[in-house]
Scaffold this motif. Sequence first.
Motif, short mmCIF file in Angstrom:
data_model
loop_
_atom_site.label_atom_id
_atom_site.label_comp_id
_atom_site.label_asym_id
_atom_site.label_seq_id
_atom_site.Cartn_x
_atom_site.Cartn_y
_atom_site.Cartn_z
N ALA A 149 -5.04 -1.47 -4.72
CA ALA A 149 -4.15 -2.28 -5.57
C ALA A 149 -5.01 -2.87 -6.68
CB ALA A 149 -3.47 -3.37 -4.77
N PRO A 150 -5.16 -2.17 -7.81
CA PRO A 150 -6.07 -2.66 -8.86
C PRO A 150 -5.61 -3.94 -9.54
CG PRO A 150 -4.82 -0.75 -9.62
CD PRO A 150 -4.50 -0.91 -8.16
N ARG A 151 -4.32 -4.25 -9.45
CA ARG A 151 -3.79 -5.46 -10.07
C ARG A 151 -2.43 -5.76 -9.45
NH1 ARG A 151 -0.27 -3.98 -14.56
NH2 ARG A 151 -1.07 -5.62 -15.92
N TRP A 152 -1.90 -6.92 -9.78
CA TRP A 152 -0.55 -7.28 -9.36
C TRP A 152 0.37 -7.29 -10.58
CZ3 TRP A 152 1.01 -10.47 -4.69
CH2 TRP A 152 0.17 -10.21 -3.61
N GLU A 153 1.64 -7.12 -10.32
CA GLU A 153 2.63 -7.17 -11.39
C GLU A 153 3.94 -7.67 -10.81
OE1 GLU A 153 4.71 -3.74 -13.94
OE2 GLU A 153 2.57 -3.94 -14.37
N LYS A 154 4.53 -8.68 -11.47
CA LYS A 154 5.78 -9.28 -11.01
C LYS A 154 5.68 -9.76 -9.56
CE LYS A 154 8.66 -6.63 -14.21
NZ LYS A 154 9.78 -5.66 -14.35
#
Length: 446
Positions: A422-427
């Motif tokens: 999971a390279p980043r989070w979104e929403k």
Amino acid sequence: MTADSFPDYEQRMVQAYEALDAVDEAAAEAALMAAVALLPNAAEARGALGALLRRQGRFQDAGTQFAAAAAAEPERTSWALDQAGCLADAGDHDAAWALVSAALARRADDAAGHRLAARLLLARGAKEAALAHAREARFLAPHDLDGAAEVGQVLVDAGDPLAAAEMLEPLLAHAHPADPARAAALVLQGRAWAALAEGEKAARCWHQALEADPEDAGGAARLLAALEAATATGDAGLTPTYVKALFDRYADRFDTDLTQKLRYQAPQLLRQALDTVNVGAGLDVLDIGCGTGLGGVEVKPLARFLAGVDLSPRMVEHARARGLYDRLWDADLMGALAEAPDAWDLVLAADVLVYLGDLAPVFQAAAGALKPGGLFAATVERWSGEGPYALRESRRYAHAQEHVLAAARGAGLDVEHLAPVAPRWEKGRPVDGLLFILRKSVRGGA
């Protein structure tokens, strides 16, 4: 010339303007030629004739008329600028630049002169100087829609379509529907949005331009057809211009937003994965799409020489402030990879490939840039739908795992490491991604 000539001259000028109103260019030209014959030093007749000839594409003849008008009224710089415009239209940029320089030396606050200077400098390849004149013209005449379209053309062609869009948007919002400059400005605004990968906004502008000018002098119908064809074939993806504009504007708050709001951890995950394959130290490392240098922080302990490249000059400025890199420059990543074949032990691409669709070309380029045995380490967002990749609503591409593997095989790169991350989070949710490390064969790869 006697005083009796003036009534005849005035009559010819009235006839010329009436013919122009009636769109009878032949009659207008005849009347203006007669007026010039009666009063050869009449700047008004010379200038009107020059404007007519220029519209017809007769640039040399038009330039002669504007030169005569300038000689008759040397204090009026617009005639010299019109002559320079004809020279530029005919391709004689050096002669045009000489006239524009002289005009601006006399009147440094002439917006039209700065607009033409910007156009000429851009044609000469002097992009930064062209942008400086374009911005000065915008400052001097902020409410001139016709002039703004000309400035916007320079901004788009010089690679700053976002500035063009931001300039034109409020002017078009307040423009009278019958303003003759509106259609051309709408065409240019559409071009700016298209360069920023805003297809719907571009199409809306071009439809409005066709409503404003059914004869379509600006070519809105052709642009619409090209956009629709690209959309139908899936080629209407993200442009380098869009990516550059996005990150130039985002640079100042990039680190804070990524690390705090989006929980960005691609660089750390890549470093952990590199440690698992015993990458060693003393490496020549190229960080492509380096951004502000977050990836450089992680791989600096592994590097003998650390280079970083990014499409956004603003991002490069922030990366330089970290003092990590031995070399930094702004360029397209494909060009950067091609610059030094067989040069790198490690090519790093943290959260960069999300701005590319087909990965095969960049994998080939990375293979060419790596030394035999060198590593290509990167993250992507994972696509689980139909097709090899897709452009998401976030304006980022997601890639199927099989597409990554196929691109690696095609480039002669062996898979050393492949894992979900999971390279980043979104929403508020982690983004489903892949992290991979590929090795170039010691026999030279593809």
